[in-house]
Structures are given as structure tokens and as C-alpha cells.
Design an enzyme around this catalytic site. Structure first.
Site, PDB file in Angstrom:
ATOM      1  N   ASP A  66      -3.635 -11.391   7.950  1.00 43.48           N
ATOM      2  CA  ASP A  66      -2.347 -10.947   8.481  1.00 43.48           C
ATOM      3  C   ASP A  66      -2.360 -10.579   9.960  1.00 43.48           C
ATOM      4  OD1 ASP A  66      -3.990  -8.770   7.754  1.00 43.48           O
ATOM      5  OD2 ASP A  66      -2.276  -7.433   7.467  1.00 43.48           O
TER       6      ASP A  66
ATOM      7  N   GLU B 294      -4.185  -6.658   5.341  1.00 42.26           N
ATOM      8  CA  GLU B 294      -5.169  -5.607   5.643  1.00 42.26           C
ATOM      9  C   GLU B 294      -4.487  -4.439   6.350  1.00 42.26           C
ATOM     10  OE1 GLU B 294      -7.561  -3.023   7.735  1.00 42.26           O
ATOM     11  OE2 GLU B 294      -6.484  -4.540   8.872  1.00 42.26           O
ATOM     12  N   GLU B 295      -3.420  -4.749   7.104  1.00 40.30           N
ATOM     13  CA  GLU B 295      -2.817  -3.749   7.993  1.00 40.30           C
ATOM     14  C   GLU B 295      -1.947  -2.748   7.232  1.00 40.30           C
ATOM     15  OE1 GLU B 295      -3.712  -3.365  10.946  1.00 40.30           O
ATOM     16  OE2 GLU B 295      -4.388  -5.255  11.774  1.00 40.30           O
TER      17      GLU B 295
HETATM   18 ZN   LIG Z   1      -5.649  -3.833  12.647  1.00 40.73          ZN
HETATM   19 ZN   LIG Z   2      -8.113  -5.626  11.939  1.00 38.77          ZN
END
Ligand SMILES: [Zn+2]
Ligand SMILES: [Zn+2]
Length: 448
Positions: free
Chosen positions: A112, A179-180
Site C-alpha cells: 500500500d 500496512e499503514e
Molecule cells: Zn509507512
Molecule cells: Zn512502511
């Protein structure tokens, strides 16, 4: 060998070995053990990895929207002979290459990008806009370097697939969405990542970094990245005319006091050896100059390393907010919302870190592989470790060495991940990432 499966890219040599049921792969005469790719092996695949990087950078996608990104990666690993499954944890991909006896090793990349407007000035800068989870239109940029991680992941997959006669075991390449901050690792695990696919013996990942010169690999055993929690505070006052504050209870003044008082939790209440960060990243109240509003909403990012410090910090935030509201004569107690579950801290398995850092130092040189300090940024790679798989998150320096030296002299930091100006120094960073990933995998999958 049992359960022979012939895959499209299986070489004649591999096939001959596989058919010889009385011998094992490791008993075959053949190329010497492959421990690290040569410069020319990396140079040979760099062009393709770099082109993928540019393409991904130009076409970033927000968390859980990484459809095109996943399609591009899936096509590449499929062409290399991996068994590829898409749509794990919504947009995640899992590519498995079973290559004889040995451990199963997972290499994870994130897919992402971030809602950031790019200001790098690069010729391939992103101009993409997209709708975020709240339905707002936002610019999108690979401001955390996940494009570089994907390009390295792809290059590493190619090297491993093209030299499969020189290692043994199962390679599991994972492209993780979101992931964010949106729980992509948890989504993949909940979707059966370690049940529908081989459960890895080891999990690896690598992140770009603004504190080391490009090409340097950083490692850190033990706790490495902090927990992260988003906390909301709403303070209530009594609204009224801006010219008649005596008839109101001003929540903006109250909120301002709370912002300052929160910092004394860090500086006066906490043992300085237990790291804490409390950042008020968002504060909203009021509509125009001559109206005192009746509430103010604040959003905090709280970073800690242990459950004990985390719960003590939450209790202190509640106490400070409540106490300041009481002192201001607020009509209601503030609302303080804390998450039930933290994003866990990244814990780099000490024995695995030691093993990998030794191998990396041996093959990349002591000067190129350095121990680095822990960070207060968080990473959901921690979820795989929490699920019981010994894991290591490595870092790769991504800043031109002269620029980094100049920044150290002036004291003005270079742009870092999440900055609109974050632009890793491409060639040395990408090549080092591929070399480090391949070397780490070979340490774990190499033939005896
Ligand atoms: Zn990040
Ligand atoms: Zn990252």
C-alpha cells in the site's frame, strides 16, 4: 522425494534429480552452495526490478485498494513458476515455490501507499488521487517506500526462481495489503495465511530507512518498533459569543491546556528509560472567529513498548483530560477513547537476527551491515512474530551518503518516510535490498 509435481519452469536438471527417488537433492553433484548473488547476477535483473519500481511509484494505491499492484506482482511470480493465490486478506497475495526438503521461509512486502501529495519533483512522480476509506478524495503517493520493497521482493523472487537448483526448501513470497495502520497483516492471518499455506519456519521483511546511507543494511535484535495506538479525546464546554467569554466555558482553551499537560506525562511521570511518544496530530473545534464552540475533538498517536507502560499512559491521559476539564468547570467529563488492542511491537527474534546479521556481514562486508537503534514507528510485521513465527525486520539505508553527511552537519534532517519528499536513492538502495534479501533467504534455504 515424494509427491513430485512438475512445474513449468522446472529445469531439466531439477527434473532429473526429482525423478531419482533414491537420492536427495543435496546428494546431487552440481553447482557449489549459493550463498549470495554476484554483482553480475544482480545487474542482470536490476533493469526489470527498476522498471517495476518506476511503474509502481507512478501508480500507487491506498490500503486495501491495491488491486492493480497485486495483479502486477502476481503476474511476475506466476511467470517465475510460483503457485500464486490472490485475494488473501482482501488484496494480499501469496506465492509459494516448493523446492525440495528444507525449511519454509516467508518474505513479505507491503503493497500500500499513503494519502500524501508527492513533492519529490521526480519525472515519474505520482499524480494519482483516490477515495480513502472515509470516502474523501485524496492524493496518493508511495511515501513509505513500499514500491521499493515490492521491486526488491520481485527481483529476489526472480533470482531465487532462476537458481532453484542451488537451494532447497519452500519459499513463500507474501504481498501484504494495508500496512499503514489498517490491519493488513491481521487480515491475511485471519484469512488463513498460516493455515491454507505452509506455516513458515521463519519470516523476513525489509524496510527503507532515512538514517543510513543507501546500500547499508541495518539490523536490531529484540524489540525494534514500538506499539502504536490512536486515542480520541473530546472535551465539552459551553458555547457562546466570542465577545462574551464570561458566559461560556471555552473548550479551545481547555483543549490547549490538555495538549500541554499531556507532554508532562512523558517528561515528568514516566521513567525516561521507558520510551513514550504522545503526539496530538489533530485538533478541531469551532467554525469562525466570533463563536466559542461547545466541543473540541483531538486525535492522539501514542507509542509505547510494553503493555504496562501503555496502560499507565492511557490512565494518565484520562486523568489529565478529566482533571483539566474539572478545573475549567466543564459541564461534562471529556470522552477518552482508547483502542482495546494495540498494534504489537516488532520483536526481532534474537537468534535469527544473529544468524542473518552474521551471514550478511560475511557476504556484504562489515561496513555495509550495521546495528541500528530501535524506533518509535510501528509496523504490523509484528503480527507474524506474535503468531509464533520467528521473524526479523531488516532495514536498508536509502539516502545518498553525501546528502546524509550534509544533513548531519547542518542538523536539518533529510526527508524521511511519510514525507511528500521521500525519494530513496534508487539504484544502490534497490540493489542492496535485493542482495540482502537473497543472502538472508539463502542462509536459511541454502543446501548443506
Ligand atoms: Zn509507512
Ligand atoms: Zn512502511
Amino acid at each position: 522425494m515424494t509427491g513430485l509435481t512438475i512445474r513449468p519452469k522446472m529445469t531439466a536438471r531439477c527434473l532429473a534429480v526429482a525423478l531419482a527417488t533414491t537420492c536427495t537433492l543435496s546428494a546431487q553433484p552440481g553447482p557449489a552452495r549459493w550463498t549470495t548473488p554476484t554483482q553480475s547476477e544482480i545487474d542482470a535483473i536490476f533493469g526489470e526490478a527498476d522498471a517495476l519500481y518506476v511503474d509502481l511509484h507512478r501508480n500507487p494505491e491506498l490500503s486495501f485498494q491495491e488491486v492493480q499492484t497485486a495483479t502486477k506482482l502476481a503476474a511476475r511470480v506466476k511467470a517465475l513458476g510460483f503457485d500464486v493465490t490472490t485475494g488473501i486478506g482482501k488484496t494480499g497475495i501469496v506465492a509459494v515455490l516448493r523446492n525440495g526438503p528444507g525449511p519454509t521461509v516467508m518474505l513479505r512486502t507491503e503493497l500500500d501507499a499513503l494519502p500524501v501529495e508527492e513533492k519529490t519533483g521526480l519525472p515519474f512522480a505520482s499524480t494519482v488521487v483516490a477515495k480513502n476509506a472515509a470516502g474523501q478524495i485524496t492524493p496518493v503517493m508511495h511515501a513509505c517506500g513500499h514500491d521499493l520493497h515490492m521491486a526488491a521482493w520481485s527481483g529476489t523472487a526472480r533470482l531465487m526462481a532462476e537458481h532453484r537448483d542451488r537451494w532447497s526448501g519452500t519459499l513463500m513470497m507474501v504481498g501484504q495489503p494495508a500496512e499503514e495502520g489498517l490491519g493488513g497483516a491481521r487480515a491475511m492471518l485471519a484469512d488463513g495465511l498460516f493455515v491454507k499455506f505452509p506455516r513458515p519456519d521463519f519470516a523476513l521483511s525489509l524496510h527503507d530507512d532515512d538514517t543510513m546511507p543507501s546500500g547499508t543494511i541495518g539490523y536490531h535484535a529484540g524489540l525494534f518498533r514500538s506499539m502504536s495506538d490512536s486515542v480520541t479525546i473530546i472535551v465539552y464546554g459551553r458555547g457562546g459569543h466570542g465577545a462574551m467569554p464570561h458566559n461560556t466555558i471555552d473548550p479551545i482553551v481547555l483543549a490547549s491546556r490538555i495538549v500541554l499537560a499531556l507532554q508532562t506525562i512523558v517528561s515528568r511521570e514516566n521513567n525516561p528509560v521507558d520510551p513514550i511518544v504522545i503526539t496530538v496530530g489533530s485538533i478541531h473545534g469551532g467554525t469562525q472567529a466570533n463563536v466559542i464552540p461547545d466541543e473540541v475533538r483531538m486525535q492522539l498517536s501514542v507509542r509505547t513498548y510494553t503493555d504496562e507502560v501503555r496502560s499507565r499512559t492511557f490512565a494518565a491521559i484520562r486523568r489529565v483530560a478529566k482533571g483539566e476539564a474539572s478545573a475549567a468547570g466543564a459541564p461534562r467529563e471529556p470522552l477518552v477513547e482508547t483502542p482495546a488492542r494495540a498494534n504489537p511491537p516488532v520483536f526481532n527474534d534474537p537468534a535469527l537476527t544473529q544468524r542473518l546479521s552474521s551471514a550478511l556481514k560475511k557476504h556484504l562486508g562489515d561496513a555495509s551491515v550495521v546495528e541500528m537503534p530501535a524506533k518509535m514507528t510501528s509496523e504490523d510485521f509484528s503480527e507474524y512474530g506474535l503468531a509464533g513465527v520467528p521473524s526479523v525486520l531488516l532495514h536498508v539505508g536509502a539516502v545518498n551518503p553525501a546528502k546524509l553527511a550534509a544533513a548531519r552537519q547542518t542538523g536539518i534532517p533529510v526527508p524521511a518516510p511519510h514525507s511528500p519528499e521521500w525519494a530513496p536513492e534508487r539504484e544502490p538502495t534497490l540493489k542492496a535490498a535485493i542482495r540482502a534479501e537473497t543472502t538472508a533467504l539463502l542462509e536459511l534455504l541454502g543446501k548443506p
